[in-house]
Design an enzyme around this catalytic site. Structure first.
Site, PDB file in Angstrom:
ATOM      1  N   LYS A  78      49.005  35.512  36.500  1.00  0.00           N
ATOM      2  CA  LYS A  78      49.645  35.665  37.814  1.00  0.00           C
ATOM      3  C   LYS A  78      51.119  35.269  37.714  1.00  0.00           C
ATOM      4  CE  LYS A  78      48.816  34.098  42.621  1.00  0.00           C
ATOM      5  NZ  LYS A  78      47.965  33.221  43.446  1.00  0.00           N
ATOM      6  N   SER A 173      45.775  35.163  47.346  1.00  0.00           N
ATOM      7  CA  SER A 173      47.018  35.772  46.900  1.00  0.00           C
ATOM      8  C   SER A 173      47.001  36.256  45.446  1.00  0.00           C
ATOM      9  CB  SER A 173      48.160  34.773  47.056  1.00  0.00           C
ATOM     10  OG  SER A 173      47.909  33.634  46.275  1.00  0.00           O
ATOM     11  N   SER A 197      42.825  31.406  47.083  1.00  0.00           N
ATOM     12  CA  SER A 197      43.575  32.508  46.486  1.00  0.00           C
ATOM     13  C   SER A 197      43.028  33.117  45.215  1.00  0.00           C
ATOM     14  CB  SER A 197      45.014  32.078  46.221  1.00  0.00           C
ATOM     15  OG  SER A 197      45.696  31.977  47.454  1.00  0.00           O
TER      16      SER A 197
END
Lengths: 526, 108
Positions: A78, A173, A197
């Protein structure tokens, strides 16, 4: 079909036996990333360095000296983890062009094991959001939007309406990481989890999403959101793979003083897990308003599965559950207000041309660099931290946090081993629906089932369970005791074996898999 | 309940971030309204919790220099620098007051 058996393909042993080389594997994944570009899962693809890493791995395999199970395995990270020499943007204008001078500890550990870093995945700006829709590089599309399973179930309202307007979100996210794993472009991905997330997009994308116990895995190099809740998250296609990645990441890091010093022993999960001696708790408050009847039914079915296997399944209560999201809202914005203060344009990141004074330069830089969501949270956080509000909001929230943590302690102390809950309220919604509500409203709704685990620092995992009526993934969540990841993952693995979640039928994946995964229906590495 | 302009102005100066428009201000109002639900919870006698690891001792290491000497690496990411210095505009100049600042809050 819904209950298609899924064959476990051990790509690690394939590498060891030479059925496929690390460079072939890397090239296949890079090609698949290219042909799935429409998903917008990747912000940066590090093609050159990945191929170099694959070449090094290949040399090791040729010598018969692979570093371990992860050697040569393509992974994605990420874009809020620092990666040396590679841009790290947090999907924000504030960090566009920022080339990390160092690797986050978790990234370094994976590289030390020979993993091949394919690239950085897309997210909500600074990991604030639950859709992966609010980053400067645009939203991530859920690969299942393009699956045969979803297309078969969707009825376009008019001839002209096609997949373009029907695509669904990944959740967030860590949506980019979830999409990357779900679409087979990598074998594992790192996400982060502050309020859900990692688990939320895992549920929507049909992959395993593990949130480890706070303090187990180093946060050094993970650009912080909420220091007291953030953890690196692990996304994989099966529970065994998550256990392997966990094994390579967990343990004390001298560079992160919030990692515990206990010796961590990597573990292998039993091949035939046994749940008959366990006590599974079903927290009644997780039957939250808005929970879809489909998910409610799956949750109930899951409880029955455990009952039939001999486990003790009991209803429990976590009375402060509904305040968790409010508590999170205050603590999160407060910590964000503090953490985002470092972005002033002076040492790294975007810098405004405004030169009149330090303060006006900072203000202009932050005005230009942050999106509405980030600015909104900073301002809210500062409000709650004002002298006149500190006691009533910040301290109050910290007290409520203790009550939430105590709820879990009580339940686990009463003999319950694992909690079983839904992960999300529904399956993934279409993007055009999702954006009708603002980010804070969405986050408040979507994090409701995942957030409390972060509040209490507990480990939790999403296991893909079944497809919804719309042909989209639905997952269930297990929450365990602090630092009892082995037990948590054992239960998760047992459950995974029971539900036999179907493989995504994606045209691009079929095309690229031919030749490498020809006899396999799914690809895991362990 | 709307938030006083003085407070909004104060927040903009503290945070060095702007509200930008009416939506930004409304966002704060909604956030406060949401947070007010906390007051429904009885927290008498409850200690605030800073960290879930509060029962453990914070790790301290020896005060030995184990890494560093990477000024060049770190300076690479700065836009304005002179030799080994980060260059900032003049300090000790407060932000202009509300009436003189370019902010949405003007005229509120």
């Amino acid at each position: 079909g819904l209950c298609q058996p899924v064959w476990r393909f051990q790509v690690s042993s394939a590498l060891k036996e030479g059925h496929v080389t690390p460079t072939e594997l890397c090239q296949r994944c890079l090609a698949l990333i290219k042909s799935t570009r429409f998903l917008n899962a990747y912000i940066t693809v590090a093609e050159e360095t990945a191929l170099k890493q694959a070449e090094e791995s290949e040399k090791r395999y040729k010598r018969g000296q692979p570093l371990g199970v992860l050697d040569g395995i393509p992974i994605a990270v990420k874009d809020n983890f620092n990666t040396a020499g590679i841009e790290t943007t947090c999907a924000s204008n504030m960090l566009k062009g920022y080339i990390s001078p160092y690797n986050a500890t978790v990234v370094q550990k994976l590289l030390d094991q020979g993993a091949v870093l394919l690239g950085k995945t897309n997210l909500d700006e600074f990991a604030m959001g639950s859709g992966s829709t609010d980053g400067v590089f645009g939203p991530v599309r859920n690969p299942w939007s393009y699956s045969r399973q979803y297309k078969e179930k969707s009825v376009p309202k008019s001839h002209s309406e096609d997949e373009e307007s029907n695509w669904v979100i990944t959740g967030g996210s860590s949506g980019g990481s979830a999409a990357a794993v779900s679409s087979f472009t990598c074998f594992a991905a790192l996400g982060s989890d502050t309020g859900g997330s990692t688990r939320n997009p895992a549920a929507h994308c049909g992959v395993v999403g593990l949130k480890p116990t706070y303090g187990l895995i180093s946060r050094h190099g993970l650009i912080p959101l909420v220091n007291s809740m953030d953890v690196p998250g692990i996304l994989t296609r099966c529970v065994d793979d998550a256990a392997v990645v966990l094994g390579s990441l967990a343990g004390h890091d001298p560079k992160d003083s919030t990692t515990i010093q206990d010796n961590f022993k990597p573990f292998e999960l039993p091949s035939l897990p046994d749940v008959s001696k366990l006590s599974i708790g079903i927290p009644k408050e997780y039957h939250a308003p808005g929970l879809s009847s489909e998910i409610l039914a799956l949750w109930s079915k899951a409880a029955d599965l455990f009952k039939n296997a001999g486990a003790k399944v009991i209803e429990v209560s976590l009375p402060h559950t509904r305040y968790s999201i409010v508590c999170y809202h205050v603590l999160c914005t407060a910590e964000v207000a503090s953490n985002m203060a470092r972005f002033d344009g002076l040492e790294y990141g975007h810098r405004s041309d405004m030169n009149k004074s330090t303060e006006s330069m900072y203000a202009a830089t932050r005005r230009e660099g942050f999106n509405d969501v980030v600015r909104g949270r900073i301002l809210s956080g500062n409000y709650f931290l004002l002298k006149q509000n500190y006691e009533n909001y910040f301290i109050k929230a910290q007290k409520v946090r203790r009550l939430i943590a105590n709820d879990f302690l009580k339940v686990f102390g009463s003999g319950v081993d694992i909690l079983l809950t839904p992960t999300t309220l529904s399956d993934a919604v279409p993007y055009r629906e999702f954006i009708k509500e603002d980010n804070r409203t969405r986050s408040a709704q979507d994090d409701i089932l995942t957030q409390a685990a972060n509040m209490a620092g507990l480990p939790a995992i999403n296991v893909p369970t079944a497809l919804s009526e719309r042909g989209l993934p639905v997952g269930l969540q297990f929450i365990g005791r602090s630092f009892q990841e082995k037990q948590l993952l054992t239960v998760a693995k047992w459950f995974e074996k029971q539900v036999k979640f179907p493989m995504i039928q994606l045209e691009e994946v079929k095309r690229h898999n031919h030749g490498i995964f020809q006899h396999q229906k799914s690809a895991s590495f362990s | 309940q709307p938030v006083a302009v003085e407070v909004l102005d104060h927040l903009e100066q503290l945070a060095l971030v702007d509200f930008r428009d009416a939506e930004g201000v409304e966002r704060l109002r909604k956030a406060i309204q949401f947070a007010d639900q906390l007051h429904e919870v009885n927290t008498d006698g409850v200690e605030p919790m800073d960290s879930v690891l509060e029962d453990r001792c914070l790790y301290l290491r020896e005060d030995d220099v184990t890494e560093g000497n990477c000024a060049n690496e770190l300076l690479k990411n700065a836009r304005e620098k002179v030799e080994e210095y980060f260059v900032a505009p003049p300090g000790n100049i407060p932000l202009p007051k509300l009436e003189e600042r370019e902010t949405f809050l003007q005229g509120s």
